[in-house]
Design an enzyme around this catalytic site. Structure first.
Site, short mmCIF file in Angstrom:
data_model
loop_
_atom_site.label_atom_id
_atom_site.label_comp_id
_atom_site.label_asym_id
_atom_site.label_seq_id
_atom_site.Cartn_x
_atom_site.Cartn_y
_atom_site.Cartn_z
CG ASP A 368 -2.00 0.92 1.25
OD1 ASP A 368 -2.09 1.71 0.30
OD2 ASP A 368 -2.82 0.86 2.18
CG ASN A 481 -7.74 -3.41 3.95
OD1 ASN A 481 -7.49 -4.29 4.75
ND2 ASN A 481 -6.92 -3.07 2.98
N GLY A 529 -7.69 -7.53 4.61
CA GLY A 529 -7.19 -7.24 5.95
C GLY A 529 -6.69 -8.52 6.57
CG ASP A 535 -14.10 -17.30 -0.06
OD1 ASP A 535 -14.01 -17.51 -1.28
OD2 ASP A 535 -14.23 -16.15 0.41
CD GLU A 615 18.85 -10.65 13.91
OE1 GLU A 615 17.96 -10.81 14.76
OE2 GLU A 615 19.22 -9.52 13.50
C1 DGJ Z 1 -4.24 -5.01 4.96
C2 DGJ Z 1 -3.35 -6.14 4.56
O1 DGJ Z 1 -3.75 -7.33 5.14
C3 DGJ Z 1 -1.91 -5.77 4.94
O2 DGJ Z 1 -1.06 -6.84 4.69
C4 DGJ Z 1 -1.52 -4.55 4.16
O3 DGJ Z 1 -1.50 -4.85 2.79
C5 DGJ Z 1 -2.49 -3.43 4.45
N1 DGJ Z 1 -3.86 -3.81 4.26
C6 DGJ Z 1 -2.18 -2.23 3.59
O4 DGJ Z 1 -3.11 -1.23 3.73
#
Ligand code: DGJ
Length: 751
Positions: A368, A481, A529, A535, A615
């Site tokens: 993002d 999201n 998210g 699914d 690491e």
């Molecule tokens: C939700 C995703 O699950 C994260 O991995 C990431 O890409 C954020 N959104 C970015 O806004």
């Protein structure tokens, strides 16, 4: 022949390698369900049922003399409506006079080669031409409403799929208020329900409940399959374990609202009805119109939950996921999200990629923040053009530099969303779901585009296909999201608003279908998210889905354990992230984080430049190990060796090659204890008659020094061999692990 019609008994029998499914057309023409379960040799299983008058359970008018059979009692393949079955039904109807009832009787059936497909929606497919299809045509003799029941029989895979389609032959408009996909009646037995609930950053936690004598509902009303309730349930007998007992699985191939009702009725029989969620749903069927309900993948295991899961793993991997990446090795990626969030420049991203490439990582994913005015998560969704302040000259120069490192380039998008502060919203406010006269509810300060509108789908197709055509992008992370509210389309009349959420899902599938067909070389990863839309519907387009926004290795043990009941590790996006973890603040050894992420698609999500040289070298070893053992992990049989809901001490699981040639045992200590008993595990899936050597035994974090323990050391253990039978029946003991979250990986290879 896996589908047989017996004229004498009017039975139709479906058989797979280890199961039998039987239905019968009864003397009144109703399609009764007779049996689904362990394979039995019987052409007519109706002998199990005695019909008798059950007071207050109505019977068809023709049953005057015997006062039976009652639809309220008889096991059925699909229910009618408003004709005497008071159990949870498949159907609810409304419309003109006489349209609020249905009683379906048999018309004809067809047995076809190959596997049926569901129109407009993904469904399981058969490449080898081995599957068979049964279609049973039924109709309500009074109204002319038609019902088509579809059965796909995958004999070798031991799977039966089902779907239903309603056709309006009434000559009048009919409205479906509910149209489920399947009814599965299990007339006998005491069953536990296992379902997978959760929340954001803690998805698919397995919960097992004895079924009460009422209706238990598992559902999502969020417009997506959701973090909260996965569209997958298991019914298992009370004594079932990982290795024993009868278990049924029902998995909906659908990504929107869903509902599963499990009812134990007055006679103690169990019914499961699964399909599209009926709240905020209705569908107008014009005369001649048809409505297809999504598919359900059914599986039965007479050998416990582990076997049931492995049936689904195989099915999803080979008969649901599509495209070249369903089996091809997927690139090990590094994602910049938890490394930089929105605060990055092209150089910073390049630096992360350069170091990762040196350690063997194969793809950089830019998450993002690369587009429009996207400096935080309050704006710019919809403006899918490059932010040149962050990426001067656009994506091309960065992609060139990344490719110059020998790495692939992937990118994040969230196409289904729009921010109010975006050019797209300013140009088309009516493209967002919102109810006239109301300010829509916000979630992450964003709104949902109305994918029920074909022009919105076309617009998104143009934007995304343009992005893919103009740039050398080899992977897309497709995020979503928020959940739906204000479900109203400005393009549909009032009476069709109940269709919006399903039309949205159909629009999404159309979009994904066009893109994955046009760009077969691009690897798509689903995301909502994390695992908010995890699914089988999404898996038909993207063979992997980001499993959870919770990247904490210890939390992931529970999430991945729950997910594994229905979905293969090849579907679970999993990354090694920083310690302390950004979601929990927990510190874990780097090796433990890798052991957990390797039981998924494996990648990294941290700034590798901030790590010590030691690491970095450890990461180089992890990457190499994963590449070397990719086939064992991704294609091997997966065995759960512990249950986090009962064992808070450690979590263990294993991958075993199907031919018994090797196995990888994985253990994470989740709770350190003083003077702890040894962790002792019995392996699975080995050849009892073969001998095995330890090809590698690695522990991460602390364990008691080998010279303080009698009975072994890596060198002693590696010098000798072990019989498969002793490893499986007696077991294998780990050294005493201690400290915070140590883990071990032991690789057994047949000699
Ligand atoms: C939700 C995703 O699950 C994260 O991995 C990431 O890409 C954020 N959104 C970015 O806004």
């Amino acid at each position: 022949m896996s589908i047989v019609f017996q004229e004498t008994y009017k039975t139709i029998t479906l058989s797979t390698a280890n199961t039998l499914y039987q239905m019968q057309i009864d003397h009144l023409g109703h399609l009764q369900h007779l049996y689904y379960g362990r394979r039995a040799d019987e052409a007519d299983m109706s002998y199990q049922y005695f019909q008798a008058d059950r007071a207050f359970s109505p019977y068809p008018h023709q049953g005057f003399n015997k006062r039976c059979p009652s639809p309220d009692i008889v096991p059925q393949e699909y229910t009618g409506f408003n004709t005497g079955d008071y159990r949870v039904g498949c159907l609810e109807l409304s419309g003109g006079t006489g349209m609020n009832a249905a009683d379906f009787t048999y018309v004809r059936h067809e047995i076809l080669p190959g596997k049926y497909q569901v129109e407009g929606m993904p469904s399981a497919y058969d490449e080898g031409g081995q599957a068979q299809t049964l279609v049973v045509y039924l109709a309500d003799q009074v109204t002319g409403l038609q019902l088509e029941l579809y059965y796909g029989v995958f004999e070798k895979e031991d799977i039966i799929t089902r779907a239903a389609r309603l056709v309006n032959g009434t000559g009048q408009p009919v409205r479906l208020e509910k149209a489920a996909s399947v009814c599965l009646d299990i007339p006998f037995g005491d069953w536990d329900l296992i379902h997978f609930h959760g929340r954001h950053a803690m998805e698919r936690q397995a919960e097992r409940l004895p079924l009460p004598q009422t209706v238990t509902t598992v559902q999502s009303k969020r417009g997506v399959s959701s973090h909260h309730h996965n569209p997958f349930v298991i019914l298992c007998d009370r004594e079932a374990t990982e290795e024993q007992g009868d278990c049924y699985g029902l998995m909906l191939v659908y990504s929107g609202n869903h509902r599963t009702d499990v009812e134990v009725n007055q006679m103690g029989s169990t019914r499961v009805v699964m399909g599209i969620g009926d709240e905020l749903f209705s569908w107008n069927l014009e005369p001649g119109g048809a409505f297809a309900a999504p598919e359900v993948i059914l599986a039965f295991s007479g050998q416990g939950l582990g076997h049931l899961s492995r049936l689904y793993h195989h099915m999803i991997r080979h008969n649901v996921c599509r495209g070249e990446y369903k089996t091809a090795r997927r690139p090990i990626l590094i994602n910049n999200w938890e490394a930089t969030y929105f605060d990055f420049t092209a150089d910073k991203v390049y630096d992360i990629a350069r170091m990762a490439a040196e350690l063997g990582v194969e793809m950089l994913v830019l998450d993002d923040g690369w587009f429009g005015q996207r400096y935080d998560d309050n704006r710019a969704l919809g403006d899918w053009y490059v932010n040149e302040k962050k990426l001067p000259g656009g994506l091309a120069p960065l992609i060139e530099r990344i490719n110059g490192l020998g790495m692939k380039f992937g990118i994040w998008i969230e196409p289904e969303m729009v921010s109010e502060d975006s050019d797209l919203y300013r140009a088309h406010p009516d493209w967002a779901l919102s109810v006239p006269g109301r300010l829509p509810a916000l979630c992450r300060n964003q709104l949902i585009l109305d994918l029920s509108r074909p022009e919105v789908v076309d617009y998104l197709y143009e934007r995304i296909s343009g992005l893919l055509r103009d740039n050398h992008i080899e992977y897309i992370k497709w995020d979503m999201n928020r959940n739906m509210t204000d479900v109203y389309s400005h393009a549909l009349p009032a009476e069709k608003q109940g269709e919006v959420s399903h039309r949205y899902v159909l629009g999404l599938y159309r979009l994904l279908d066009r893109l994955t067909t046009e760009f077969p070389h691009v690897l798509f990863e689903g995301c909502s998210g994390g695992g908010g839309r995890f699914d089988a519907g999404i898996l038909a387009y993207s063979p992997q889905i980001w499993c959870s926004d919770d990247t904490d290795a210890i939390e992931r043990l529970v999430i991945q354990h729950g997910t594994s009941f229905g979905y293969p590790v090849s579907a679970m996006g999993a990354h090694v992230s920083a310690s302390p973890n950004h979601q929990t603040g927990r510190n874990t050894p780097l090796g433990t984080r890798a052991v957990v992420a390797m039981s998924g698609t494996f990648g990294y999500e941290l700034d590798i430049n901030k790590l010590s040289d030691e690491e970095k070298e450890e990461i180089r070893g992890q990457v190499q190990f994963f590449k070397e053992n990719y086939r064992l992990i991704q294609d091997g049989d997966y065995y759960r060796l512990s249950d986090p809901s009962r064992n808070e001490w450690y979590t263990a699981w294993e991958f075993a090659a199907a031919d018994g040639s090797e196995a990888l045992l994985n253990v994470v200590l989740t709770h350190s204890r003083a003077n702890s008993p040894n962790i002792h595990l019995r392996l699975k899936g080995l050849d009892p008659d073969a001998r095995y050597r330890i090809a590698g035994e690695d522990y991460y974090g602390a364990h008691l020094p080998w010279d303080l323990m009698f009975g072994g050391s890596p060198s002693i253990r590696e010098e000798r061999t072990y019989s498969g039978s002793s490893l499986m029946y007696a077991g294998f003991t780990l050294p005493m692990l201690f400290g915070d979250y140590p883990s071990g990986q032991i690789h057994f290879v047949r000699v």
